[in-house]
Design a protein around this motif. Structure first.
Motif, mmCIF file in Angstrom:
data_model
loop_
_atom_site.group_PDB
_atom_site.id
_atom_site.type_symbol
_atom_site.label_atom_id
_atom_site.label_comp_id
_atom_site.label_asym_id
_atom_site.label_seq_id
_atom_site.Cartn_x
_atom_site.Cartn_y
_atom_site.Cartn_z
ATOM 1 N N LEU A 30 103.057 -136.358 -62.516
ATOM 2 C CA LEU A 30 104.001 -135.239 -62.456
ATOM 3 C C LEU A 30 105.253 -135.609 -61.685
ATOM 4 C CD1 LEU A 30 104.744 -132.251 -62.898
ATOM 5 C CD2 LEU A 30 103.433 -131.717 -60.827
ATOM 6 N N THR A 31 105.110 -136.275 -60.569
ATOM 7 C CA THR A 31 106.270 -136.677 -59.775
ATOM 8 C C THR A 31 107.205 -137.565 -60.577
ATOM 9 O OG1 THR A 31 104.975 -136.536 -57.729
ATOM 10 C CG2 THR A 31 107.009 -137.813 -57.645
ATOM 11 N N ASP A 32 106.641 -138.526 -61.319
ATOM 12 C CA ASP A 32 107.453 -139.428 -62.151
ATOM 13 C C ASP A 32 108.214 -138.646 -63.215
ATOM 14 O OD1 ASP A 32 106.355 -141.609 -60.767
ATOM 15 O OD2 ASP A 32 104.715 -141.809 -62.214
ATOM 16 N N VAL A 33 107.516 -137.719 -63.882
ATOM 17 C CA VAL A 33 108.128 -136.957 -64.969
ATOM 18 C C VAL A 33 109.267 -136.091 -64.445
ATOM 19 C CG1 VAL A 33 107.727 -135.144 -66.695
ATOM 20 C CG2 VAL A 33 106.047 -136.980 -66.396
ATOM 21 N N LEU A 34 109.047 -135.412 -63.333
ATOM 22 C CA LEU A 34 110.094 -134.559 -62.766
ATOM 23 C C LEU A 34 111.281 -135.391 -62.293
ATOM 24 C CD1 LEU A 34 107.950 -131.998 -60.732
ATOM 25 C CD2 LEU A 34 109.119 -131.603 -62.910
ATOM 26 N N LEU B 272 97.348 -129.024 -65.814
ATOM 27 C CA LEU B 272 98.622 -128.356 -65.581
ATOM 28 C C LEU B 272 99.406 -128.350 -66.877
ATOM 29 C CD1 LEU B 272 101.111 -127.342 -63.890
ATOM 30 C CD2 LEU B 272 101.623 -129.772 -63.467
ATOM 31 N N VAL B 273 99.894 -127.177 -67.277
ATOM 32 C CA VAL B 273 100.756 -127.050 -68.450
ATOM 33 C C VAL B 273 102.081 -126.496 -67.953
ATOM 34 C CG1 VAL B 273 101.031 -126.028 -70.720
ATOM 35 C CG2 VAL B 273 98.757 -126.679 -69.923
ATOM 36 N N LEU B 274 103.178 -127.207 -68.226
ATOM 37 C CA LEU B 274 104.445 -126.925 -67.550
ATOM 38 C C LEU B 274 105.633 -127.047 -68.480
ATOM 39 C CD1 LEU B 274 106.025 -126.553 -64.808
ATOM 40 C CD2 LEU B 274 106.046 -129.062 -64.671
ATOM 41 N N THR B 275 106.597 -126.140 -68.296
ATOM 42 C CA THR B 275 107.910 -126.303 -68.897
ATOM 43 C C THR B 275 108.975 -126.063 -67.846
ATOM 44 O OG1 THR B 275 109.440 -125.597 -70.638
ATOM 45 C CG2 THR B 275 108.039 -123.889 -69.680
ATOM 46 N N GLY C 72 110.911 -128.266 -73.403
ATOM 47 C CA GLY C 72 109.625 -128.593 -73.995
ATOM 48 C C GLY C 72 108.476 -128.354 -73.042
ATOM 49 N N VAL C 73 107.269 -128.547 -73.571
ATOM 50 C CA VAL C 73 106.035 -128.285 -72.813
ATOM 51 C C VAL C 73 105.234 -129.578 -72.702
ATOM 52 C CG1 VAL C 73 103.856 -127.004 -72.777
ATOM 53 C CG2 VAL C 73 105.942 -125.896 -73.613
ATOM 54 N N ASN C 74 104.817 -129.887 -71.481
ATOM 55 C CA ASN C 74 103.977 -131.057 -71.239
ATOM 56 C C ASN C 74 102.657 -130.629 -70.610
ATOM 57 O OD1 ASN C 74 105.870 -132.974 -72.153
ATOM 58 N ND2 ASN C 74 106.869 -133.031 -70.151
ATOM 59 N N MET C 75 101.603 -131.377 -70.922
ATOM 60 C CA MET C 75 100.288 -131.144 -70.318
ATOM 61 C C MET C 75 99.915 -132.319 -69.434
ATOM 62 S SD MET C 75 97.978 -129.517 -73.393
ATOM 63 C CE MET C 75 98.359 -127.909 -74.111
ATOM 64 N N PHE C 76 99.404 -131.998 -68.257
ATOM 65 C CA PHE C 76 98.974 -132.992 -67.289
ATOM 66 C C PHE C 76 97.504 -132.738 -66.955
ATOM 67 C CE2 PHE C 76 103.432 -132.141 -66.784
ATOM 68 C CZ PHE C 76 104.035 -133.347 -66.464
ATOM 69 N N THR C 77 96.764 -133.804 -66.736
ATOM 70 C CA THR C 77 95.362 -133.699 -66.335
ATOM 71 C C THR C 77 95.219 -134.224 -64.911
ATOM 72 O OG1 THR C 77 94.626 -134.010 -68.616
ATOM 73 C CG2 THR C 77 92.993 -134.368 -66.887
ATOM 74 N N TYR C 78 94.461 -133.500 -64.104
ATOM 75 C CA TYR C 78 94.286 -133.913 -62.710
ATOM 76 C C TYR C 78 93.389 -135.134 -62.636
ATOM 77 C CZ TYR C 78 92.980 -133.845 -57.788
ATOM 78 O OH TYR C 78 92.754 -134.195 -56.483
ATOM 79 N N ASP C 79 93.941 -136.190 -62.062
ATOM 80 C CA ASP C 79 93.227 -137.450 -61.854
ATOM 81 C C ASP C 79 92.525 -137.360 -60.503
ATOM 82 O OD1 ASP C 79 92.436 -140.018 -61.198
ATOM 83 O OD2 ASP C 79 94.295 -140.971 -61.852
ATOM 84 N N PHE D 63 98.464 -135.184 -60.811
ATOM 85 C CA PHE D 63 98.483 -134.719 -62.189
ATOM 86 C C PHE D 63 99.154 -135.788 -63.044
ATOM 87 C CE2 PHE D 63 98.000 -130.365 -60.409
ATOM 88 C CZ PHE D 63 96.975 -129.924 -61.240
ATOM 89 N N THR D 64 98.423 -136.280 -64.042
ATOM 90 C CA THR D 64 98.903 -137.360 -64.911
ATOM 91 C C THR D 64 99.255 -136.806 -66.284
ATOM 92 O OG1 THR D 64 97.558 -138.996 -63.741
ATOM 93 C CG2 THR D 64 98.298 -139.574 -65.960
ATOM 94 N N LEU D 65 100.402 -137.201 -66.811
ATOM 95 C CA LEU D 65 100.852 -136.734 -68.125
ATOM 96 C C LEU D 65 99.887 -137.214 -69.206
ATOM 97 C CD1 LEU D 65 103.123 -135.336 -69.802
ATOM 98 C CD2 LEU D 65 104.195 -137.602 -69.978
ATOM 99 N N THR D 66 99.313 -136.266 -69.964
ATOM 100 C CA THR D 66 98.361 -136.637 -71.019
ATOM 101 C C THR D 66 98.781 -136.149 -72.397
ATOM 102 O OG1 THR D 66 97.030 -134.731 -70.262
ATOM 103 C CG2 THR D 66 96.307 -136.916 -69.581
#
Length: 319
Positions: A4-8, A158-161, A165-172, A178-181
């Motif tokens: 999540l940090t990388d994506v943001l 985590l589902v976020l916009t 667009g909308v991205n889904m992340f799964t907690y590692d 939270f990793t982008l999946t």
């Protein structure tokens, strides 16, 4: 895979908003950890009081609300919060930039049976030189700068916009991030799956009854195709299913309590879910208008909700 940090950081998301999102999602990780302890942590059962909605609170409703409230009030970028579990908005930092509204634990009736629940949040940018008031908070959903939810299921997602667009992340659970999946989620325009609480059927308007009857008749009726019905009893779970595989979710007005415009809260549930659905190519309406266009009249305002696959929402509205 980016987290999540990388994506943001790689997006156009302002640093101050990144901070609010990080505080919110990190707190949701703590809520997830508490949920996984269940009865071992003594968090199940009733809290012995009602919230402002007149609903009896679960212990974890209160715990989740306090965790989010404490974390967000300590965040310098937050100007005020509003929660389904709070009677009034809670001012935070006068020089903060963001309002955040949240349902700390959607579907809390599922807690004691170990079924799906989640946290829903909605963020607006609003500044001022005086402490925030409820009137300041009454902003249409189309002005949200971010919306999302954290789903506590077999995995925590985590589902976020942030409006792109909308991205889904799964907690590692190993690296505690939270990793982008799933990137750029899209909802198909057509569907053969619907979600509605059929136990309220006798209270619906005749038009909604006619629509659902046509779905139930399937290939033998006017729709000429079979539909499946699914109902999680937590909006966060039903919306997640739609984002994953399509469908329509309906919580219409009913005559059980004619004084209420609907069951679901505009600020904590309808607006953030409407933003997610629209960003994924779906639609979100009441019986009469686009949800994101509604001018809120009160922080705990309720609305009817019809959201999901664009063509099926349109079809429902023709009734």
């Amino acid at each position: 895979m980016p987290n999540l940090t990388d994506v943001l950081a790689s997006s156009a998301t302002p640093q101050s908003l990144q901070t609010v999102l990080t505080v919110t999602t990190n707190t949701c990780i703590d809520i997830s950890d508490a949920l996984k302890q269940g009865s071992l942590a003594g968090i199940l059962g009733m809290a012995g009081n009602e919230n402002v909605q007149g609903e009896e609170q679960k212990k974890l409703d209160v715990i989740s609300n306090d965790m989010l409230k404490d974390a967000l009030l300590a965040c310098p970028a937050v100007r005020a919060i509003a929660s389904e579990e709070e009677d009034y908005i809670v001012p935070a930092n006068t020089d903060g930039e963001y309002f955040i509204a949240f349902d700390p634990l959607d579907g809390s009736s599922n807690i004691d049976i170990n079924a799906m629940v989640g946290t829903i949040f909605s963020i607006y940018r609003q500044t001022g030189d005086k402490p925030a008031t409820e009137a300041d908070f009454l902003i249409p959903g189309k002005e949200q700068v971010a919306a999302g939810y954290v789903l506590y299921g077999p995995s925590t997602m985590l589902v976020l916009t942030t409006g792109n667009g909308v991205n889904m992340f799964t907690y590692d659970t190993t690296n505690h991030v939270f990793t982008l999946t799933t990137e750029n989620v899209k909802v198909a325009n057509e569907t053969q799956e619907f979600a509605i609480n059929m136990s309220n059927q006798r209270f619906w308007s005749a038009n909604i009854q006619n629509y659902v009857n046509d779905l139930v008749q399937g290939r033998d009726g006017s729709r000429d195709k079979n539909f499946n019905m699914r109902w999680v009893a937590a909006m966060v779970g039903d919306v997640h299913r739609i984002l994953c595989r399509g469908g329509i979710f309906i919580y219409p007005w009913d005559s059980k309590d004619p004084s209420k415009a609907g069951k679901l809260r505009l600020m904590y549930e309808a607006n953030p879910m409407a933003m997610l659905l629209e960003q994924a190519g779906g639609k979100a309406h009441t019986h009469t208008q686009r949800i994101l266009d509604i001018q809120p009249e009160a922080i705990h305002q309720r609305v009817a909700v019809i959201l999901g696959a664009a063509n099926e929402v349109d079809k429902c509205l023709t009734y």
